[in-house]
Write a protein that holds these residues in place. Structure first.
Motif, PDB file in Angstrom:
ATOM      1  N   ILE A 145     -16.975 -10.572  -2.671  1.00 45.82           N
ATOM      2  CA  ILE A 145     -17.223  -9.630  -3.768  1.00 45.82           C
ATOM      3  C   ILE A 145     -17.501  -8.230  -3.224  1.00 45.82           C
ATOM      4  O   ILE A 145     -16.983  -7.231  -3.737  1.00 45.82           O
ATOM      5  CB  ILE A 145     -18.415 -10.103  -4.620  1.00 45.82           C
ATOM      6  N   ALA A 146     -18.318  -8.160  -2.179  1.00 44.33           N
ATOM      7  CA  ALA A 146     -18.695  -6.864  -1.605  1.00 44.33           C
ATOM      8  C   ALA A 146     -17.480  -6.097  -1.087  1.00 44.33           C
ATOM      9  O   ALA A 146     -17.321  -4.898  -1.364  1.00 44.33           O
ATOM     10  CB  ALA A 146     -19.698  -7.073  -0.472  1.00 44.33           C
ATOM     11  N   PHE A 147     -16.612  -6.779  -0.342  1.00 41.94           N
ATOM     12  CA  PHE A 147     -15.448  -6.093   0.224  1.00 41.94           C
ATOM     13  C   PHE A 147     -14.375  -5.811  -0.829  1.00 41.94           C
ATOM     14  O   PHE A 147     -13.618  -4.848  -0.698  1.00 41.94           O
ATOM     15  CB  PHE A 147     -14.864  -6.896   1.388  1.00 41.94           C
ATOM     16  N   THR A 148     -14.303  -6.626  -1.858  1.00 45.41           N
ATOM     17  CA  THR A 148     -13.369  -6.339  -2.945  1.00 45.41           C
ATOM     18  C   THR A 148     -13.796  -5.065  -3.657  1.00 45.41           C
ATOM     19  O   THR A 148     -12.979  -4.176  -3.929  1.00 45.41           O
ATOM     20  CB  THR A 148     -13.319  -7.502  -3.954  1.00 45.41           C
ATOM     21  N   ILE A 196      -9.545 -11.375   3.215  1.00 44.05           N
ATOM     22  CA  ILE A 196      -8.977 -11.808   1.932  1.00 44.05           C
ATOM     23  C   ILE A 196      -9.176 -10.736   0.866  1.00 44.05           C
ATOM     24  O   ILE A 196      -8.256 -10.394   0.119  1.00 44.05           O
ATOM     25  CB  ILE A 196      -9.630 -13.129   1.469  1.00 44.05           C
ATOM     26  N   SER A 197     -10.377 -10.187   0.803  1.00 45.06           N
ATOM     27  CA  SER A 197     -10.716  -9.199  -0.228  1.00 45.06           C
ATOM     28  C   SER A 197      -9.871  -7.934  -0.141  1.00 45.06           C
ATOM     29  O   SER A 197      -9.332  -7.463  -1.149  1.00 45.06           O
ATOM     30  CB  SER A 197     -12.197  -8.825  -0.109  1.00 45.06           C
ATOM     31  N   ILE A 198      -9.768  -7.382   1.052  1.00 45.94           N
ATOM     32  CA  ILE A 198      -9.006  -6.145   1.229  1.00 45.94           C
ATOM     33  C   ILE A 198      -7.525  -6.392   0.978  1.00 45.94           C
ATOM     34  O   ILE A 198      -6.836  -5.582   0.342  1.00 45.94           O
ATOM     35  CB  ILE A 198      -9.218  -5.575   2.647  1.00 45.94           C
ATOM     36  N   LEU A 199      -7.031  -7.522   1.461  1.00 41.82           N
ATOM     37  CA  LEU A 199      -5.619  -7.860   1.293  1.00 41.82           C
ATOM     38  C   LEU A 199      -5.261  -8.024  -0.183  1.00 41.82           C
ATOM     39  O   LEU A 199      -4.249  -7.490  -0.655  1.00 41.82           O
ATOM     40  CB  LEU A 199      -5.310  -9.154   2.051  1.00 41.82           C
ATOM     41  N   VAL A 200      -6.086  -8.730  -0.908  1.00 43.16           N
ATOM     42  CA  VAL A 200      -5.840  -8.953  -2.337  1.00 43.16           C
ATOM     43  C   VAL A 200      -5.885  -7.640  -3.110  1.00 43.16           C
ATOM     44  O   VAL A 200      -5.040  -7.380  -3.976  1.00 43.16           O
ATOM     45  CB  VAL A 200      -6.878  -9.942  -2.919  1.00 43.16           C
ATOM     46  N   THR A 201      -6.856  -6.793  -2.796  1.00 43.80           N
ATOM     47  CA  THR A 201      -6.977  -5.510  -3.497  1.00 43.80           C
ATOM     48  C   THR A 201      -5.763  -4.622  -3.253  1.00 43.80           C
ATOM     49  O   THR A 201      -5.271  -3.949  -4.170  1.00 43.80           O
ATOM     50  CB  THR A 201      -8.256  -4.771  -3.058  1.00 43.80           C
ATOM     51  N   GLU A 202      -5.268  -4.626  -2.021  1.00 41.47           N
ATOM     52  CA  GLU A 202      -4.057  -3.862  -1.707  1.00 41.47           C
ATOM     53  C   GLU A 202      -2.896  -4.353  -2.574  1.00 41.47           C
ATOM     54  O   GLU A 202      -2.103  -3.559  -3.096  1.00 41.47           O
ATOM     55  CB  GLU A 202      -3.697  -4.022  -0.227  1.00 41.47           C
ATOM     56  N   LEU A 203      -2.808  -5.652  -2.735  1.00 39.72           N
ATOM     57  CA  LEU A 203      -1.731  -6.243  -3.533  1.00 39.72           C
ATOM     58  C   LEU A 203      -1.861  -5.890  -5.011  1.00 39.72           C
ATOM     59  O   LEU A 203      -0.881  -5.534  -5.667  1.00 39.72           O
ATOM     60  CB  LEU A 203      -1.742  -7.766  -3.361  1.00 39.72           C
ATOM     61  N   VAL A 204      -3.064  -5.983  -5.522  1.00 45.60           N
ATOM     62  CA  VAL A 204      -3.295  -5.703  -6.941  1.00 45.60           C
ATOM     63  C   VAL A 204      -2.907  -4.266  -7.290  1.00 45.60           C
ATOM     64  O   VAL A 204      -2.353  -4.003  -8.358  1.00 45.60           O
ATOM     65  CB  VAL A 204      -4.774  -5.963  -7.309  1.00 45.60           C
ATOM     66  N   TYR A 205      -3.177  -3.343  -6.379  1.00 45.71           N
ATOM     67  CA  TYR A 205      -2.845  -1.942  -6.631  1.00 45.71           C
ATOM     68  C   TYR A 205      -1.341  -1.667  -6.585  1.00 45.71           C
ATOM     69  O   TYR A 205      -0.900  -0.540  -6.810  1.00 45.71           O
ATOM     70  CB  TYR A 205      -3.589  -1.034  -5.647  1.00 45.71           C
ATOM     71  N   LEU A 206      -0.573  -2.701  -6.277  1.00 46.20           N
ATOM     72  CA  LEU A 206       0.873  -2.542  -6.255  1.00 46.20           C
ATOM     73  C   LEU A 206       1.551  -3.141  -7.491  1.00 46.20           C
ATOM     74  O   LEU A 206       2.753  -3.022  -7.660  1.00 46.20           O
ATOM     75  CB  LEU A 206       1.457  -3.224  -5.006  1.00 46.20           C
ATOM     76  N   ILE A 207       0.774  -3.782  -8.357  1.00 49.19           N
ATOM     77  CA  ILE A 207       1.368  -4.419  -9.540  1.00 49.19           C
ATOM     78  C   ILE A 207       1.841  -3.357 -10.526  1.00 49.19           C
ATOM     79  O   ILE A 207       1.051  -2.656 -11.126  1.00 49.19           O
ATOM     80  CB  ILE A 207       0.349  -5.346 -10.231  1.00 49.19           C
ATOM     81  N   LYS A 208       3.124  -3.267 -10.713  1.00 54.12           N
ATOM     82  CA  LYS A 208       3.703  -2.232 -11.574  1.00 54.12           C
ATOM     83  C   LYS A 208       3.369  -2.363 -13.062  1.00 54.12           C
ATOM     84  O   LYS A 208       2.994  -1.376 -13.693  1.00 54.12           O
ATOM     85  CB  LYS A 208       5.230  -2.210 -11.388  1.00 54.12           C
ATOM     86  N   PRO A 209       3.524  -3.534 -13.671  1.00 57.60           N
ATOM     87  CA  PRO A 209       3.309  -3.639 -15.125  1.00 57.60           C
ATOM     88  C   PRO A 209       1.933  -3.178 -15.589  1.00 57.60           C
ATOM     89  O   PRO A 209       1.795  -2.583 -16.643  1.00 57.60           O
ATOM     90  CB  PRO A 209       3.501  -5.139 -15.393  1.00 57.60           C
ATOM     91  N   LEU A 210       0.909  -3.438 -14.797  1.00 60.23           N
ATOM     92  CA  LEU A 210      -0.449  -3.098 -15.204  1.00 60.23           C
ATOM     93  C   LEU A 210      -0.730  -1.599 -15.175  1.00 60.23           C
ATOM     94  O   LEU A 210      -1.688  -1.136 -15.776  1.00 60.23           O
ATOM     95  CB  LEU A 210      -1.451  -3.827 -14.307  1.00 60.23           C
TER      96      LEU A 210
END
Length: 241
Positions: A145-148, A196-210
């Motif tokens: 949670i902290a790193f996310t 895991i946290s940093i990797l997931v956040t990087e991915l989420v910021y790439l989601i175009k539809p949102l």
């Protein structure tokens, strides 16, 4: 659980999330993502390699020897949310960010849901014992949670205010360190969670539809404005036909 099973489970879960989200990004964004994924992937990889190793057991013994076996603090239950406070405070103060506050909240929520989901699955799959003898050590939930939260803060202010952007990682690192000092986690639990946290956040910021979903952002026809009237706060909405 054997180290090989831990490795396979971790890689499989992260790969599935990466593949499902990555399909929604263009080639340029993907190239940028792979460059940015080096650090979090390394953290995750080192965490997996150190899992249940003699090195991490010795390191933990040294940590406990330094802080004392009676060391206890609840600070780590609170500072993991510090990056969120920093982000919204910066918004109120008018610090330039990458996205509107609603988009920030959207990415923050989605990033935490995905990263915590992966972490919780791994906790069950690996069944690793914590230093204090309780179950579900790998990876660290607090650290996740902290790193996310820190990664979202970094994404929003890295271009306008680098010091603010990176400061969130100080709180996240402190959270991970305190989880170890509290005898709740091993170093591999903390490193894997950070990756895991940093990797997931990087991915989420790439989601175009949102990126286009924001009911509070001014559009061609619908607009929202803050409103103050006789001691009451609210929003004023207008629609142009």
């Amino acid at each position: 659980m054997h180290i090989k099973k831990v490795v396979l489970t971790t890689i499989l879960l992260v790969f599935i999330i990466t593949l499902s989200i990555g399909q929604q990004t263009d080639s340029i964004s993907k190239k940028s993502f792979w460059k940015k994924s080096i650090v979090p992937a390394s953290l995750l990889g080192v965490g997996v390699l150190l899992n249940n190793s003699k090195f991490e057991k010795k390191l933990h013994k040294d940590v406990m020897s330094f802080v004392g076996n009676d060391f206890k603090t609840s600070v780590d239950d609170y500072i993991l949310f510090a990056p969120i406070v920093q982000m919204y405070t910066a918004d109120l103060l008018g610090v330039k960010s990458k996205n509107h506050w609603f988009d920030q909240s959207k990415y923050l929520f989605i990033s935490n849901v995905i990263s915590s989901g992966i972490t919780n699955r791994l906790k069950v799959a690996t069944a690793k014992i914590r230093p204090d003898g309780t179950p579900k050590a790998f990876p660290s939930g607090h650290t996740t949670i902290a790193f996310t939260n820190a990664a979202v803060l970094h994404q929003e202010f890295k271009d306008s205010s680098p010091i603010l952007a990176y400061s969130g990682y100080a709180f996240a690192t402190a959270t991970g360190g305190l989880r170890m000092a509290n005898n709740k986690h091993w170093v591999s639990d903390v490193l894997a969670a950070a990756g895991i946290s940093i990797l997931v956040t990087e991915l989420v910021y790439l989601i175009k539809p949102l990126k286009n979903f924001n009911p509070f952002k001014k559009t061609k026809h619908l607009s929202f404005y803050p409103n103050y009237n006789k001691g009451s706060y609210g929003f004023y909405a207008s629609y142009n036909f």
